[in-house]
Each structure stands twice: as structure tokens, then as C-alpha cells.
Design a protein around this motif. Sequence first.
Motif, mmCIF file in Angstrom:
data_model
loop_
_atom_site.group_PDB
_atom_site.id
_atom_site.type_symbol
_atom_site.label_atom_id
_atom_site.label_comp_id
_atom_site.label_asym_id
_atom_site.label_seq_id
_atom_site.Cartn_x
_atom_site.Cartn_y
_atom_site.Cartn_z
ATOM 1 N N MET A 131 -0.315 4.182 5.405
ATOM 2 C CA MET A 131 -0.538 2.962 4.622
ATOM 3 C C MET A 131 0.058 1.729 5.299
ATOM 4 O O MET A 131 -0.472 0.627 5.184
ATOM 5 N N PHE A 132 1.164 1.925 6.020
ATOM 6 C CA PHE A 132 1.764 0.830 6.776
ATOM 7 C C PHE A 132 0.783 0.349 7.848
ATOM 8 O O PHE A 132 0.573 -0.858 8.036
ATOM 9 N N GLY A 133 0.154 1.309 8.532
ATOM 10 C CA GLY A 133 -0.840 0.955 9.545
ATOM 11 C C GLY A 133 -2.053 0.287 8.942
ATOM 12 O O GLY A 133 -2.571 -0.703 9.485
ATOM 13 N N LEU A 134 -2.525 0.794 7.794
ATOM 14 C CA LEU A 134 -3.689 0.202 7.138
ATOM 15 C C LEU A 134 -3.381 -1.214 6.656
ATOM 16 O O LEU A 134 -4.200 -2.125 6.807
ATOM 17 N N GLY A 135 -2.177 -1.405 6.092
ATOM 18 C CA GLY A 135 -1.782 -2.738 5.643
ATOM 19 C C GLY A 135 -1.741 -3.729 6.784
ATOM 20 O O GLY A 135 -2.199 -4.871 6.654
ATOM 21 N N GLY A 139 4.594 -10.176 3.245
ATOM 22 C CA GLY A 139 5.430 -9.110 3.782
ATOM 23 C C GLY A 139 5.299 -8.961 5.287
ATOM 24 O O GLY A 139 6.276 -8.675 5.978
ATOM 25 N N ASN A 140 4.085 -9.165 5.822
ATOM 26 C CA ASN A 140 3.848 -8.953 7.255
ATOM 27 C C ASN A 140 4.116 -10.201 8.099
ATOM 28 O O ASN A 140 4.589 -10.088 9.230
ATOM 29 N N THR A 141 3.765 -11.374 7.561
ATOM 30 C CA THR A 141 3.832 -12.595 8.381
ATOM 31 C C THR A 141 4.838 -13.608 7.868
ATOM 32 O O THR A 141 5.149 -14.574 8.568
ATOM 33 N N GLY A 142 5.331 -13.428 6.645
ATOM 34 C CA GLY A 142 6.278 -14.385 6.068
ATOM 35 C C GLY A 142 5.619 -15.497 5.281
ATOM 36 O O GLY A 142 6.295 -16.228 4.557
ATOM 37 N N THR A 143 4.308 -15.636 5.417
ATOM 38 C CA THR A 143 3.579 -16.692 4.694
ATOM 39 C C THR A 143 2.189 -16.180 4.302
ATOM 40 O O THR A 143 1.744 -15.127 4.769
ATOM 41 N N THR A 144 1.509 -16.941 3.452
ATOM 42 C CA THR A 144 0.119 -16.645 3.103
ATOM 43 C C THR A 144 -0.710 -17.927 3.124
ATOM 44 O O THR A 144 -0.260 -18.962 2.626
ATOM 45 N N LEU A 157 0.799 -1.225 0.000
ATOM 46 C CA LEU A 157 0.000 0.000 0.000
ATOM 47 C C LEU A 157 0.839 1.286 0.000
ATOM 48 O O LEU A 157 0.504 2.227 -0.740
ATOM 49 N N PRO A 158 1.919 1.391 0.800
ATOM 50 C CA PRO A 158 2.678 2.651 0.784
ATOM 51 C C PRO A 158 3.217 3.006 -0.602
ATOM 52 O O PRO A 158 3.096 4.156 -1.040
ATOM 53 N N VAL A 159 3.806 2.039 -1.292
ATOM 54 C CA VAL A 159 4.394 2.342 -2.598
ATOM 55 C C VAL A 159 3.320 2.583 -3.650
ATOM 56 O O VAL A 159 3.522 3.373 -4.582
ATOM 57 N N LEU A 160 2.157 1.954 -3.517
ATOM 58 C CA LEU A 160 1.071 2.196 -4.471
ATOM 59 C C LEU A 160 0.606 3.644 -4.420
ATOM 60 O O LEU A 160 0.503 4.327 -5.449
ATOM 61 N N LEU A 161 0.306 4.134 -3.208
ATOM 62 C CA LEU A 161 -0.168 5.511 -3.073
ATOM 63 C C LEU A 161 0.941 6.514 -3.402
ATOM 64 O O LEU A 161 0.697 7.530 -4.065
ATOM 65 N N ALA A 162 2.169 6.217 -2.958
ATOM 66 C CA ALA A 162 3.289 7.112 -3.255
ATOM 67 C C ALA A 162 3.536 7.192 -4.768
ATOM 68 O O ALA A 162 3.853 8.258 -5.295
ATOM 69 N N SER A 163 3.365 6.085 -5.468
ATOM 70 C CA SER A 163 3.552 6.064 -6.925
ATOM 71 C C SER A 163 2.510 6.925 -7.617
ATOM 72 O O SER A 163 2.817 7.625 -8.598
ATOM 73 N N TYR A 164 1.294 6.886 -7.110
ATOM 74 C CA TYR A 164 0.230 7.721 -7.688
ATOM 75 C C TYR A 164 0.576 9.202 -7.515
ATOM 76 O O TYR A 164 0.468 9.998 -8.461
ATOM 77 N N VAL A 165 1.029 9.565 -6.314
ATOM 78 C CA VAL A 165 1.402 10.963 -6.043
ATOM 79 C C VAL A 165 2.576 11.379 -6.922
ATOM 80 O O VAL A 165 2.571 12.460 -7.521
#
Length: 467
Positions: A284-288, A335-340, A235-243
Motif C-alpha cells: 500500500m505504501f508503494g501504491l500510495g 503525507g508524501n510531499t508536505g503540501t497539496t 492506504l496501509p492503515v485502511l487495508l490493515a483496519s479492514y483485516v
Amino acid sequence: MNLKKEAKGILDAIGGQENIAAATHCVTRLRLSLHDESKVNQEELEKLESVKGSFSTNGQFQIVIGQGTVDKVYKEMTALGVGEASKDDVKSASAEKMNPLQKAIKTLADIFIPILPAIVTAGLLMGIYNILGGTGIFFDEKSLIEVYPQWADLANMINLIANTAFVFLPGLIGWSAVKKFGGNPLLGIVLGLMLVHPDLLNAWAYGEAVKNNSVPTWDLFGLTIEKIGYQGQVLPVLLASYVLAKIDIFLRNRIPDSIQLLFVGPIALLVTGFLTFIAIGPLMFGLGNLITDGLVAVFDQFAALGGLIYGALYPLLVVTGMHHTFLAVDIQLIGNTGTTFLWPILALSNISQGSAALGVMVATKDENLKGLSGSSGVSAYLGITEPALFGVNLRYKFPFVVALVSSAIAATVITIMNVQASSIGVGGVPGIFSILPQDWLWFLVGMAIVLALPFIATFLIAKQKKI
């Protein structure tokens, strides 16, 4: 096959040449943007020998014809007066008919599909490393590289190559996202890599640093900003890329060409960088984290229900094109837990659709249908389900339903047993290499369900219906 007659029949069935806004083709399908899809005579269309199925998605009407034949039919259509168009032309024409949700889903798809080969490749290589480094696969309570330490450096190199795409994932997303939003993709790469710069606190060490009260910070004119990276974050890079893209476009439209090199890039990156580290990144880090924690909590508390619902919904998501949004969720989970725990369900769902198509292949006496269902079934086993879905299973409906139910049952089993993938790989039979070695047994149980149940059930029903 009379290709000219087939092309004429397709044009008549879709409402004539005047109903076509733009037309192109891919490897297996005609891809059309139509002015009015209600004019399509579905029954007449699917009577044609060349047509194996049709569907509408993301503002496009797509007709499944098959590899090697579709380009010949397309040429005959252009000879009848249909103007040639590129895929981008068709996408642009189709986008005008999309609602906001469809546009958002398409945007995510357009961002993540170009980087998918790198992610899948990394997932397969991580699977090889898991085999070399996993305990209990070849020896009791020991890994292969523990028993044969001479293989350790090879395994370490494989792991480094495999991890690169995930370590620098924001760089890949930044390139693709800024390109999609109309900015300079090279600036997008720099933005993404900036978010994982080694001078920043690694995102995976953030939790421990918070506990120890050791999070590094910047002091900007009295404003305290945490000096953290965003490894594995979407999420952080997605929104930052838009800006970044919007600032880039704004500046390029107002600064003379002769001095753009001196001003556009530096200003765009500086402004976006400050905004990202001050506001976009933390928010975005918090939202993710909130999204992943919520998903994990739901599947922890209601494992059977979560697996059943996602296993049943996933084929429907593919039909609507919404499955692309869950690629971002899988990446965020890793990214957050190491697995899905979501991706293994995807792999079993794809296998289930393939098994249903192969059930049709064995049951039918129609040689054209036998060839289509056989090739599309194998394709689904390798992670590409659209030919099986739209060419066979949805066409006859009952194979799709049988596959959906089977994948829901298998998903329930593997979710209860907490089967996890360490990465995103090939969403089919080879997907086992992305599963944690300790979870292979239960993933194989799930795979056995989706290999056997949809095949047998579809075969019996197809024989009864005499398709």
C-alpha cells in the motif's frame, strides 16, 4: 405556514407513506429512504412552501426545508403515520439500493467524515503557524518570529499542537475505519499508533535511508522485513483496519465471552501486525506513492489542463458524493510531499457556489428565495455548499453552471502558479490560512475571480429571467 398541510403535500409528492422505507432528518433536510424514487413528483414537491429543493444521493432522497422548520415538518409526518427512524436506519435502508461504486464511496465518507474536525482544526492551527513562521509576510525576507524571537516558543507550541493530528493520523483513521468495518475501534487506535511507533524508521526519512542503504530491518525466520513507519499514509492503515476488523469479528463469534479479553485482542493485533509489516504496508505504501507521483506528474506537465478539469469537476463530485474520496488523496499528497495542490481548488469551488447563491439573493424579489440563497451563500463561504448547491444553484441550473465555469477559470490560474496548501482547513474563505504564505497573492487572485465573476454573472442572468 400550515405545517400539517406541508407534511401531507410532501407525502403525496413522494408517492405516499407506503413508498417510505425509513425517514429521519438532519439540521436542514428530510432524509428519506424510498422504495421507488421514480414515484416522486418533483414538480409538485417543489411547489410546496416549505420545500427549498430536493436531490438524491447515496441511495437517500433528501428534501431541503431549512433549520428550525424541518423538525416541525418531520413531527407532522410522524403524526400522519410515518414511523420515526434514526440516521443509521435510513443509511442501512439506503445502502441496499447502492451499486458497488456508491458503496465504496460511502464507506470512505463514513471513515473520513468523523475525523474531519480534527484534521480541519489542525489545518487552521498550521495556518496560524505559517503566518508566524512565514518569511516575507510582515518583513522582507524575514519571519515574525525571526524579528521577535520571544514569540518563537509560542509558535513552536502551536506547531506541535497542529501537527499532532497529522503525525498520528493512522491512529485516527484506524479508530474510524475499524469502527466502520464492525471491529473494536480501540484496537483500531492501537493498530494506527503501531504504524507510527517511534522505534520505526519515520516514513519521511525513508527516501534518504534508501539512498544511504541504511533502512533498518527485522529478520523473522530468514525473512527480511523493512522496519519502517507509515506517517501521513492513508492506504496501509485502511487495508490493515479492514483485516483487523474481520479477524476481530471472526474471533468474537467463536471464542466464549468469558475468555475473549485474553484471546481476541492479542491474536487480532498480532496477526494483523505481522501481515501489515510483511505485506500490506509495503504494497500500500508503494501504491500510495504511485498515485501521488502520478498526480504530481500530470499537474506538473499539464498544469492548466489539470486545474481546469478538476476545477470544473469538483462541483459535480460534490453532487454525486464522490468528493469524499479526494479527501484521502489530499491527505496522501500531504503525507508524501508536505503540501497539496488539490485542496486550494476545492476551497475556491466552494466560494464560487456561494457567490452564485448570493447573486440570486440580490436579484430575486421572492422573500423566501432571498432568505434561503443568502444563508446558503454564507454557508458555502464557510465550506458547507450543500444548501447552496441543492437549495438554489441546481434548482435554477444557471447559477450552478456559472459557478462551475468560474471555479474552473480560477483553478486554472492558481494551478499554473503552483499554489499549494500545507494542510486541509475550512474549504471556503477561511481556507487562505491553510495556503503557504508565499502563495497567498495568487490564491487571493483566484478568490477574487470566484467572489466576483459568479456573483455578477448570476445576478445579471437572474434579473433577465426575473426569478
